[in-house]
Design a protein around this motif. Structure first.
Motif, PDB file in Angstrom:
ATOM      1  N   GLN A 110       0.808  -1.224   0.000  1.00 40.66           N
ATOM      2  CA  GLN A 110       0.000   0.000   0.000  1.00 40.66           C
ATOM      3  C   GLN A 110       0.841   1.273   0.000  1.00 40.66           C
ATOM      4  O   GLN A 110       0.624   2.150  -0.844  1.00 40.66           O
ATOM      5  N   ASP A 114       1.331   4.141  -3.324  1.00 43.41           N
ATOM      6  CA  ASP A 114       1.115   5.593  -3.311  1.00 43.41           C
ATOM      7  C   ASP A 114       2.160   6.292  -4.184  1.00 43.41           C
ATOM      8  O   ASP A 114       1.846   7.229  -4.934  1.00 43.41           O
ATOM      9  N   GLU A 132      -8.304  -2.404   0.636  1.00 46.36           N
ATOM     10  CA  GLU A 132      -7.965  -0.980   0.708  1.00 46.36           C
ATOM     11  C   GLU A 132      -7.010  -0.558  -0.404  1.00 46.36           C
ATOM     12  O   GLU A 132      -7.001   0.604  -0.818  1.00 46.36           O
ATOM     13  N   ARG A 136      -8.969   3.296  -3.551  1.00 42.30           N
ATOM     14  CA  ARG A 136      -8.612   4.711  -3.412  1.00 42.30           C
ATOM     15  C   ARG A 136      -8.720   5.490  -4.717  1.00 42.30           C
ATOM     16  O   ARG A 136      -8.261   6.623  -4.814  1.00 42.30           O
TER      17      ARG A 136
END
Length: 377
Positions: A110, A114, A132, A136
């Motif tokens: 994760q 980004d 998750e 996003r």
């Protein structure tokens, strides 16, 4: 011309030729970063990932590469550690790599993702299952494996069919383990299956006597553990030593041959949700033989999903007729790609449109087998 001047001229010429050769090599190749654990407690899963990626790159190159260019693997070790994963992602950016297969653990994937999204680098994880990751609104992030919110229900449905009297749900307090354990607990509660305990253990500890004693006192007859094989192996072994006869189950993170080395015969009968055994698919037997020729095992849960991730990147580049990562990402979102794990297509979030987890029964010293349908037990 003096001898010194002549030598300097020869050296300069050699440097120019070397630079031209290097530029030609770079122009005729496409770098793909392979990021995962080469060190750390779950390095065995990284071995699966690197094995699958290397084989895919070798076979794609043998077919002529992608648009006449050879794929070149650039390997990175993140040790499944979030901080190290961020350092790896920044190195990928500095190395000019535009396509990444990885990372492996959700907790490291994760934060790395980004950076890839910000830097417009295509990333496909073959192993990180946390919902998750793709929730996003990112456009550069994909995966070739299913999600915890599919794996959790698959496990819970099986447990419901077993009709246990008293269930404990444990996890390792990490994103992947706690997330999938929570999913299992919620479904069991809705189905009226008593969940006597929902607690976290500390990953890396060696003694779980305290939690196991409490499980025994609570008359727990089924334990679901969200986490990885090092902890599950110890839980199984120490549970047997304490006389706890509960059945244990876990996600694909526990489905590693090393669990038998840790738990020994206490691993017999463990239940685990895994991707289907793609190495058993008849159409994949030539590929299986290619792994065997290298004395490598393609049966690990992340080997062929990693191979498929490389195939998807190669197919995306070919479909886009470009190495521009944004155009490749668009092509991946729009396309369907033939791979050893099936014909893969992706939704707007970058998740597979269709992926099923299978419940297997683990055997000590023997191959795992599909678990008997709980409805017929």
């Amino acid at each position: 011309m003096s001898r010194t001047h002549q030598k300097a001229t020869q050296l300069l010429s050699a440097m120019i030729l070397a630079g031209l050769a290097s530029h030609t090599l770079a122009a005729d190749s496409i770098k793909i970063g392979i990021a995962g654990p080469k060190t750390g407690p779950v390095a065995q899963y990284g071995d699966m990932q690197f094995s699958g990626a290397r084989m895919a790159i070798e076979q794609i190159n043998a077919r002529g590469g992608v648009d006449g260019k050879q794929l070149v693997a650039v390997e990175y070790d993140d040790a499944c550690d979030p901080k190290q994963a961020v350092a790896v992602a920044n190195k990928v950016v500095n190395d000019g790599v535009k396509f990444v297969v990885g990372h492996l653990c959700s907790s490291s994937t994760q934060p790395a993702s980004d950076i890839y999204e910000d830097e417009r680098i295509v990333m496909i994880t073959p192993a990180a299952t946390s919902p998750e990751l793709t929730a996003r609104g990112y456009t550069m992030i994909f995966r070739t494996i299913g999600l915890d919110n599919a794996q959790g229900p698959a496990a819970a449905r099986y447990i419901v069919g077993l009709k246990p009297r008293n269930v404990a749900v444990l996890h390792d307090k990490q994103q992947y383990g706690e997330g999938i354990a929570t999913s299992v607990k919620e479904i069991l509660s809705k189905e009226g299956i008593p969940v006597a305990m929902f607690e976290g253990i500390n990953a890396g500890e060696r003694d779980y006597a305290s939690i196991l004693s409490r499980l025994k006192q609570a008359n727990v007859d089924f334990v679901y553990f969200g986490g990885y094989h090092p902890e599950m192996g110890l839980l199984l072994r120490q549970a047997k030593e304490k006389g706890l006869t509960a059945r244990f189950m876990g996600p694909e993170g526990v489905g590693n041959d090393s669990i038998s080395q840790i738990a020994k015969d206490a691993s017999e009968g463990m239940l685990v949700t895994l991707p289907m055994s793609f190495d058993q698919v008849p159409a994949n037997q030539a590929l299986v033989a290619a792994f065997a020729a290298k004395q490598e095992n393609p049966s690990g849960p992340f080997v062929l999903p990693t191979y498929s991730a490389v195939e998807v990147i190669a197919g995306g580049i070919a479909a886009a007729k470009s190495e521009d990562p944004e155009k490749v990402a668009e092509a991946i979102h729009a396309g369907t790609f033939k791979t050893p794990t099936g014909d893969l297509s992706f939704d707007e979030k970058g998740d597979l449109k269709d992926f099923k987890f299978v419940v297997y029964e683990w055997h000590y010293g023997q191959p795992k087998t599909p678990a008997q349908d709980s409805a017929s037990r």
